[in-house]
Design a protein around this motif. Structure first.
Motif, short mmCIF file in Angstrom:
data_model
loop_
_atom_site.label_atom_id
_atom_site.label_comp_id
_atom_site.label_asym_id
_atom_site.label_seq_id
_atom_site.Cartn_x
_atom_site.Cartn_y
_atom_site.Cartn_z
N TYR A 113 6.04 1.32 10.24
CA TYR A 113 4.48 2.80 10.15
C TYR A 113 4.98 4.14 9.23
O TYR A 113 4.88 4.92 8.91
CB TYR A 113 3.58 2.32 11.14
N PHE A 131 11.31 1.21 1.15
CA PHE A 131 10.75 0.28 2.11
C PHE A 131 11.42 -1.18 1.99
O PHE A 131 12.33 -1.17 3.42
CB PHE A 131 9.11 0.14 2.34
N LYS A 168 -4.23 -3.56 -8.21
CA LYS A 168 -4.95 -2.68 -8.53
C LYS A 168 -4.66 -1.92 -6.86
O LYS A 168 -4.55 -2.41 -5.94
CB LYS A 168 -6.15 -2.36 -7.84
N LEU B 393 7.61 -9.38 4.42
CA LEU B 393 6.70 -8.81 4.78
C LEU B 393 6.70 -8.06 3.36
O LEU B 393 5.40 -7.55 3.69
CB LEU B 393 8.41 -7.90 6.08
N THR B 394 7.42 -7.41 2.93
CA THR B 394 7.34 -6.34 1.79
C THR B 394 6.21 -7.31 0.95
O THR B 394 5.39 -6.15 0.68
CB THR B 394 8.75 -6.00 0.57
N LEU B 395 6.10 -8.82 0.49
CA LEU B 395 5.54 -8.97 -0.72
C LEU B 395 3.70 -9.34 0.27
O LEU B 395 3.16 -9.37 0.05
CB LEU B 395 5.86 -10.14 -0.66
N PHE B 397 3.11 -6.99 2.90
CA PHE B 397 1.58 -5.96 2.70
C PHE B 397 1.48 -5.34 1.77
O PHE B 397 0.68 -4.81 1.46
CB PHE B 397 2.72 -4.79 3.63
N VAL B 398 2.53 -5.69 0.38
CA VAL B 398 1.27 -5.57 -0.80
C VAL B 398 0.43 -5.96 -1.12
O VAL B 398 -0.46 -6.11 -1.31
CB VAL B 398 2.89 -5.83 -2.13
N TYR B 401 -2.35 -5.05 0.94
CA TYR B 401 -2.91 -3.13 0.76
C TYR B 401 -3.58 -4.00 -0.95
O TYR B 401 -4.45 -2.95 -0.96
CB TYR B 401 -1.33 -2.34 0.37
N SER B 402 -3.37 -4.48 -1.62
CA SER B 402 -4.13 -5.12 -2.99
C SER B 402 -5.83 -5.20 -2.58
O SER B 402 -5.84 -5.05 -3.72
CB SER B 402 -3.05 -5.76 -4.01
N ASN B 405 -6.85 -1.64 -0.90
CA ASN B 405 -6.30 -0.27 -0.77
C ASN B 405 -6.07 -0.15 0.68
O ASN B 405 -6.51 1.19 1.14
CB ASN B 405 -6.50 0.08 -1.56
N ALA B 407 -5.01 0.60 4.64
CA ALA B 407 -4.39 0.50 5.72
C ALA B 407 -4.43 0.28 7.19
O ALA B 407 -3.84 -1.12 7.37
CB ALA B 407 -4.13 2.31 5.78
N CYS B 410 -4.21 -3.51 6.50
CA CYS B 410 -2.41 -4.01 6.88
C CYS B 410 -2.47 -3.79 8.63
O CYS B 410 -1.09 -4.94 8.87
CB CYS B 410 -1.44 -2.67 6.59
N ALA B 411 -3.37 -3.13 9.22
CA ALA B 411 -2.79 -3.10 10.35
C ALA B 411 -2.84 -4.40 11.19
O ALA B 411 -3.05 -5.14 12.19
CB ALA B 411 -3.72 -1.46 11.39
N SER B 414 -1.21 -7.27 10.50
CA SER B 414 0.18 -6.86 11.42
C SER B 414 -0.72 -7.38 13.04
O SER B 414 0.39 -8.27 13.20
CB SER B 414 0.45 -5.38 11.82
#
Lengths: 190, 505
Positions: A113, A131, A168, B393-395, B397-398, B401-402, B405, B407, B410-411, B414
């Motif tokens: 974060y 990141f 998006k 992890l990166t994938l 969160f993407v 988020y997508s 959109n 946050a 995301c939380a 997690s």
């Protein structure tokens, strides 16, 4: 004095032993925690799920939450007795190791974060490069090749998701500073 | 036949064929990387497929689902580490064969057994479709409600030795589905006056957290390790015909796996165990099982690949997912307003056939890819554990988020990631939560319709299909109780302990 010290040691060992036992019996702790959550939800059922007039029982908004919470509690009540030692016999890790993992993960999520929130304003592409590289650094990778791979994996993610699959994701504020033609391109594809 | 041809036309578009190729090859690679697996890959790709048209999106996911088990055989045989967990039985005989210097033979047998398993299941599915279309009109709300109820009961009871854990987690899944603004009376349920909870807890966020993010956390918290499979010498084409000598083992695998795949909630391990045990019982050399028996290898691999086809039956015919992967696929249907269930067979049989042919084609693509690129795969899968965790992890969160959109999503993901990590560490099941959310939602929608139409509880079972389903519910529960009593008596007789064996083992 010696006796008192001895008592303290015994007391300390007792507490430490108790903590260790609890820590090792991760499944038992989980079962008790789940039971507590179930009882809390059961106690809040009246205030959190309404009964509506002139509506049949199964059509009541509160019907399925009641069923779910009752089942949660029903299965959780005998669970502490049933769970104890179940996962240990299956080669699962104890609560101590689980807690260690959670501590590590908590630190990582905290970093995530710290890194991720300001980076989100950077835009999808820059934040996707920064990141993974920072995360890889945090995980202990120091070789430039590995950090480069991490950044490259971020670029691949962007190309795959935004450029090709057109997922998006809003553009970052930093894109506004780019020249017009470049800005439109970046907002659409990166 | 007309529907079949129409299905072929639907499929004969470059987008669909490209999606099939990407899904199939991607699934093999993902399956070959220990620690990833189809569930993680599908969870990550779900949000991306929402922007695609239904057949394209579904074909990608189907490609990954059907081909990951092929890829999983590679590390199972070469380094004694299964890719997806379902390849665990492959290690029993595959790795000993590698140690004997028969890696090439083991891989060829595994690939060909998987191919025949997959094709056999799809052939059965295709032949069964007209029958399903015939039965489909007899499925109304009460039948779907009872099928969902049966699914939930089976999900819980299939977790032998962890029934209480599976039960409470399944109930937790049903509970999660009820959180937020309910759509009929517009009342808030368990929102605790939090605006972010008013929209409910999204299934995809939960799935991404429980499967993908938790797996990323697992890998990142684990010791850093890089798999080093040795390259395979010689051509894999030379041993293709050997599988024909193991028809009986494959046959058993096909049959058992197909039946088990059709039953919602039956664990993959249970199904594979049954097929492996059957092969051992009928083998002339049962002692060789577990020590590098080609028969054992073919039985487990043939069984593996028969399941995706079989799992499609309850999903497409009833809208009831039998496992987590099909539950994820169900969400793709809903997003595109394609409602699987009896009407799909009545009104869009061409779409169903297109999916079947796609599954058939993916088997061909995958075996062709594997026969020529196994050595390339052994190089691709050399990714360090923690590095892999970072990429997942990166994938993830993407992906989260997508979706919206948000946050907050995301939380929430997690939190579910950490919850999933705890469950995995304690060896507790994750699948009941997801199936509880999906099947709980189905039951909530269907029950008021059934109740409104009927006068008494017996009206529930006044139609043949509903009566059969209700009888199955009773039989399944009675059979479980009977097993518990027998185990309890055996326990008392053996040790004098008063312990509920199913729960304490």
């Amino acid at each position: 004095m010696r006796i008192a010290a001895g008592r303290n040691d015994v007391a300390h060992q007792g507490i430490a032993g108790f903590v260790q036992t609890i820590s090792q019996a991760g499944d038992l702790v989980f079962a008790i925690f789940f039971l507590a959550v179930s009882l809390f939800l059961l106690a809040r059922l009246g205030g959190q799920a309404e009964l509506v007039k002139r509506t049949g029982t199964v059509a009541q908004p509160a019907f399925w939450p009641t069923v779910a919470v009752a089942l949660m509690t029903g299965f959780a009540v005998p669970a502490p007795h049933r769970f104890s030692g179940v996962s240990a016999g299956r080669g699962a890790l104890g609560g101590g190791e689980t807690l260690d993992s959670i501590r590590q993960i908590r630190a990582l999520v905290h970093d995530l974060y710290l890194d991720g929130c300001p980076a989100a304003r950077l835009g999808y592409l820059p934040s996707s490069i920064v990141f993974p590289a920072l995360l890889a650094f945090r995980l202990g990778y120091r070789a430039p090749r590995k950090l480069g791979f991490a950044a490259a994996s971020g670029v691949t993610v962007v190309v795959l998701f935004k450029s090709l699959l057109q997922v998006k994701v809003p553009g970052g504020a930093i894109y506004e500073t780019l020249p017009d033609a470049m800005r439109a391109f970046m907002l659409t594809y990166f | 036949m007309e529907a079949f041809v129409s299905g072929l036309i639907l499929l004969a578009r470059w987008e669909v064929l490209a999606a099939l190729a990407v899904g199939s090859v991607g699934g093999v690679i993902i399956g070959a990387i220990p620690g990833v697996g189809a569930a993680v890959a599908i969870a990550i790709l779900l949000p991306a497929t929402f922007s695609l048209e239904p057949l394209v999106g579904f074909t990608i996911l189907l490609g990954i689902y059907g081909s990951s088990m092929y890829g999983g055989a590679l590390p199972a045989i070469l380094i004694n580490t299964p890719g997806p967990a379902v390849n665990a039985f492959t290690t029993y005989d595959g790795y000993p064969m590698t140690r004997r210097g028969e890696a090439r033979r083991a891989l060829t047998l595994a690939y060909t057994a998987s191919f025949f398993g997959g094709v056999f299941a799809i052939a059965c599915l295709t032949l069964l479709s007209p029958l399903l279309a015939l039965v489909a009109p007899h499925f109304g709300s009460r039948e779907i409600f009872l099928a969902a109820l049966l699914g939930i009961i089976l999900v819980v009871l299939a977790h032998r030795g962890r029934v209480f854990a599976a039960g409470m987690l399944c109930a937790f899944g049903i509970f999660l589905n009820t959180v937020g603004l309910e759509p009929v009376k517009y009342t808030r349920r368990f929102t605790f006056d939090q605006t972010w909870l008013a929209g409910g807890i999204d299934l995809i966020v939960v799935v991404l957290g429980l499967f993908a993010i938790s797996q990323a956390f697992m890998l990142m918290a684990d010791k850093d390790n890089t798999p080093h499979p040795q390259p395979v010498s010689g051509s894999l084409l030379s041993g293709l015909g050997e599988i024909l000598g193991f028809q009986a083992d494959c046959g058993g695998g096909f049959g058992l796996r197909r039946h088990d795949g059709m039953i919602p909630g039956v664990g993959e391990f249970t199904a594979q165990f049954m097929s492996y045990t059957y092969a051992r019982k009928t083998s002339k050399k049962p002692d060789e099982f577990g020590k590098g028996s080609p028969e054992g290898l073919t039985a487990s691999e043939a069984a593996n690949n028969a399941v995706p086809g079989a799992a499609m039956i309850p999903l497409l015919a009833l809208g009831i997912p039998g496992e987590a992967l099909t539950a994820m696929m169900l969400s793709v249907f809903y997003v595109h307003n394609v409602i699987p269930g009896p009407r799909l067979f009545q009104n869009q049989l061409d779409f169903v056939y297109a999916l079947y042919v796609a599954m058939l084609l993916l088997n061909v693509i995958v075996i062709a890819f594997l026969l020529f690129s196994t050595n390339l795969l052994t190089r691709i899968i050399r990714i360090p554990t923690r590095f892999l965790g970072m990429i997942i992890l990166t994938l993830s969160f993407v992906g989260v988020y997508s979706l919206r959109n948000s946050a907050t999503d995301c939380a929430v993901a997690s939190v579910f990631g950490i919850f999933g990590l705890v469950l995995k560490r304690l060896d507790l099941p994750i699948v009941p939560i997801v199936l509880g959310m999906v099947l709980g939602g189905t039951m909530e929608v269907r029950l008021p319709l059934v109740h409104g139409a009927g006068q008494t509880p017996l009206d529930f079972v006044d139609r043949p299909v509903s009566a059969i389903l209700a009888a199955l519910v009773v039989v399944v529960i009675a059979a479980h109780v009977r097993t518990l009593i027998r185990e309890h008596r055996t326990c008392l007789a053996e040790s004098g302990r008063d312990i509920h064996d199913t729960q304490s083992r």
